[in-house]
Design a protein around this motif. Structure first.
Motif, short mmCIF file in Angstrom:
data_model
loop_
_atom_site.label_atom_id
_atom_site.label_comp_id
_atom_site.label_asym_id
_atom_site.label_seq_id
_atom_site.Cartn_x
_atom_site.Cartn_y
_atom_site.Cartn_z
N GLY A 51 1.34 -6.38 -11.00
CA GLY A 51 0.61 -7.03 -9.93
C GLY A 51 0.39 -6.17 -8.70
N HIS A 52 1.17 -5.12 -8.54
CA HIS A 52 1.08 -4.35 -7.29
C HIS A 52 -0.19 -3.52 -7.18
N ALA A 53 -0.64 -2.94 -8.28
CA ALA A 53 -1.89 -2.17 -8.21
C ALA A 53 -3.05 -3.09 -7.85
N GLN A 54 -3.02 -4.28 -8.39
CA GLN A 54 -4.07 -5.25 -8.09
C GLN A 54 -4.04 -5.64 -6.61
N LYS A 55 -2.85 -5.67 -6.04
CA LYS A 55 -2.72 -6.06 -4.63
C LYS A 55 -3.14 -4.93 -3.68
N GLY A 56 -3.31 -3.74 -4.22
CA GLY A 56 -3.78 -2.66 -3.36
C GLY A 56 -2.97 -1.40 -3.43
N MET A 57 -1.95 -1.35 -4.28
CA MET A 57 -1.14 -0.14 -4.36
C MET A 57 -1.75 0.85 -5.34
N SER A 58 -2.90 1.40 -4.98
CA SER A 58 -3.54 2.40 -5.82
C SER A 58 -4.48 3.24 -4.98
N GLY A 59 -4.76 4.42 -5.48
CA GLY A 59 -5.69 5.32 -4.82
C GLY A 59 -6.20 6.34 -5.80
N SER A 60 -7.22 7.06 -5.38
CA SER A 60 -7.84 8.04 -6.28
C SER A 60 -7.07 9.35 -6.25
N PHE A 61 -6.97 9.97 -7.41
CA PHE A 61 -6.34 11.28 -7.55
C PHE A 61 -7.30 12.13 -8.38
N THR B 8 -10.94 12.58 -12.92
CA THR B 8 -10.68 11.58 -11.89
C THR B 8 -9.60 10.63 -12.40
N TYR B 9 -8.51 10.61 -11.68
CA TYR B 9 -7.36 9.79 -12.07
C TYR B 9 -7.03 8.83 -10.92
N GLN B 10 -5.96 8.09 -11.09
CA GLN B 10 -5.50 7.20 -10.04
C GLN B 10 -3.99 7.31 -9.90
N TYR B 11 -3.54 7.12 -8.69
CA TYR B 11 -2.10 6.91 -8.51
C TYR B 11 -1.93 5.43 -8.21
N LEU B 12 -0.88 4.86 -8.70
CA LEU B 12 -0.67 3.43 -8.51
C LEU B 12 0.80 3.08 -8.64
N CYS B 13 1.12 1.88 -8.18
CA CYS B 13 2.46 1.35 -8.38
C CYS B 13 2.48 0.60 -9.71
N PRO B 14 3.43 0.94 -10.61
CA PRO B 14 3.45 0.32 -11.92
C PRO B 14 4.07 -1.07 -11.96
N THR C 208 0.86 -1.19 0.00
CA THR C 208 0.00 0.00 0.00
C THR C 208 0.89 1.24 0.00
N PHE C 209 0.27 2.38 -0.19
CA PHE C 209 0.97 3.66 -0.04
C PHE C 209 0.51 4.31 1.26
N ARG C 210 1.45 4.79 2.04
CA ARG C 210 1.13 5.55 3.24
C ARG C 210 1.37 7.02 2.94
N ILE C 211 0.33 7.80 3.05
CA ILE C 211 0.41 9.25 2.81
C ILE C 211 -0.24 9.95 4.00
N ALA C 212 0.51 10.79 4.66
CA ALA C 212 0.03 11.49 5.87
C ALA C 212 -0.53 10.49 6.88
N GLY C 213 0.04 9.33 6.95
CA GLY C 213 -0.38 8.32 7.90
C GLY C 213 -1.60 7.54 7.47
N LEU C 214 -2.16 7.88 6.32
CA LEU C 214 -3.34 7.18 5.82
C LEU C 214 -2.94 6.10 4.81
N VAL C 215 -3.83 5.14 4.61
CA VAL C 215 -3.58 4.07 3.65
C VAL C 215 -4.30 4.38 2.35
N ASN C 216 -3.53 4.58 1.30
CA ASN C 216 -4.08 4.87 -0.03
C ASN C 216 -5.19 5.92 0.00
N PRO C 217 -4.94 7.07 0.61
CA PRO C 217 -6.03 8.06 0.69
C PRO C 217 -6.38 8.63 -0.68
N LYS C 218 -7.60 9.16 -0.74
CA LYS C 218 -8.01 9.90 -1.93
C LYS C 218 -7.33 11.26 -1.88
N ILE C 219 -6.71 11.67 -2.99
CA ILE C 219 -6.03 12.97 -3.07
C ILE C 219 -6.86 13.89 -3.95
#
Ligand SMILES: [Cu+2]
Length: 279
Positions: free
Chosen positions: A263-273, A254-260, A170-181
């Protein structure tokens, strides 16, 4: 999968990783946006020297650099792989070639090992933890809604990939897990990315839509110019790799940030931007 196909696949994975290193090594310090790509993609730099050494360890290997990959050792190959002007269109945002399809092996672990010693800025685990939990300047944080909203024309935050203590992938941003930006259109956005994972490469790309794809860059592309930092290698005793991407967020949408990494985006490395209105 045939040996040739595996070779092409891994060779291409290395090529993609090359772009990540290019992005990573252009970042100056832990907070500055990438400078010019020119230095990183020019033979004669420390990055190029490192690249030649790294590639020479694999040249001639039947599984890694067998076949016709000798050209990758040379300056033209280096520039091609680090996203120079002669890089193929798919490295600059167009669709990827079909040779990158497939699921054999863990590309993230392969690339994480290969790029572990790449030159570029590092942070300590303590700094990574602090940056990953830090509230961005000027941001409104709604922890219930898991949303971070920026209203200024300058946006900056840190995304810690696979933070120590989890959740993994996952991505940790400001202590949150995959927050919407949420940002306003026209804002200059700088994102510091840190790979805190011990054994896997990670990156961050803002895309239009990954559609749940195993390899999102097959089905989408960077949403804005320079909105991609492809890969950061594994941490070493030197610290955790960090890099920065800076772009202008426009047009609204509406876009997304993700890990390229496959398999990582599918595992949860993504969020709304989300980009709204104007500044
Ligand atoms: Cu990842």
């Amino acid at each position: 999968m045939t040996p040739k196909r595996i070779s092409v696949l891994i060779g291409t994975a290395i090529a993609v990783a090359g772009l990540g290193a290019g992005a990573a090594i252009t970042a100056c310090g832990t907070s500055a946006p990438p400078a010019s790509k020119t230095a990183a993609t020019s033979p004669g730099t420390s990055a190029y020297s490192w690249y030649q050494q790294m590639m020479s360890r694999h040249d001639g290997s039947s599984t890694m650099m067998g076949g016709n990959y000798g050209w990758m050792m040379r300056g033209s190959g280096y520039q091609w792989m680090t996203g120079g002007l002669t890089a193929p269109a798919w490295m600059r945002g167009a669709h990827l070639p079909t040779t990158m399809m497939g699921t054999t092996g863990d590309m993230g672990q392969i690339m994480g090992r290969l790029w572990a010693t790449a030159p570029g800025p590092r942070v300590t685990p303590q700094q990574a933890a602090r940056f990953g939990s830090q509230a961005p300047v000027g941001a409104t944080i709604d922890r219930i809604a898991n949303t971070i909203t920026f209203t200024s024309n300058t946006v900056g935050f840190t995304a810690e990939a696979s933070p120590v203590g989890g959740p993994d992938e996952t991505f940790r941003i400001a202590g949150l897990v995959n927050p919407k930006i949420v940002v306003h259109a026209g804002a200059r956005v700088s994102i510091r990315v840190i790979n805190a994972d011990s054994d896997t490469a990670h990156g961050l790309v803002i895309t239009t839509n990954h559609e749940g794809s195993w390899m999102p860059m097959m089905t989408s592309r960077p949403a804005f110019a320079s909105s991609a930092l492809w890969f950061l290698g594994n941490p070493t005793t030197m610290g955790m790799h960090t890099g920065a991407l800076t772009f202008i967020a426009t047009p609204p949408g509406t876009y997304q940030y993700l890990c390229p990494v496959p398999g990582h985006a599918q595992k949860g490395m993504s969020g709304s931007f989300t980009v709204i209105g104007g500044v």
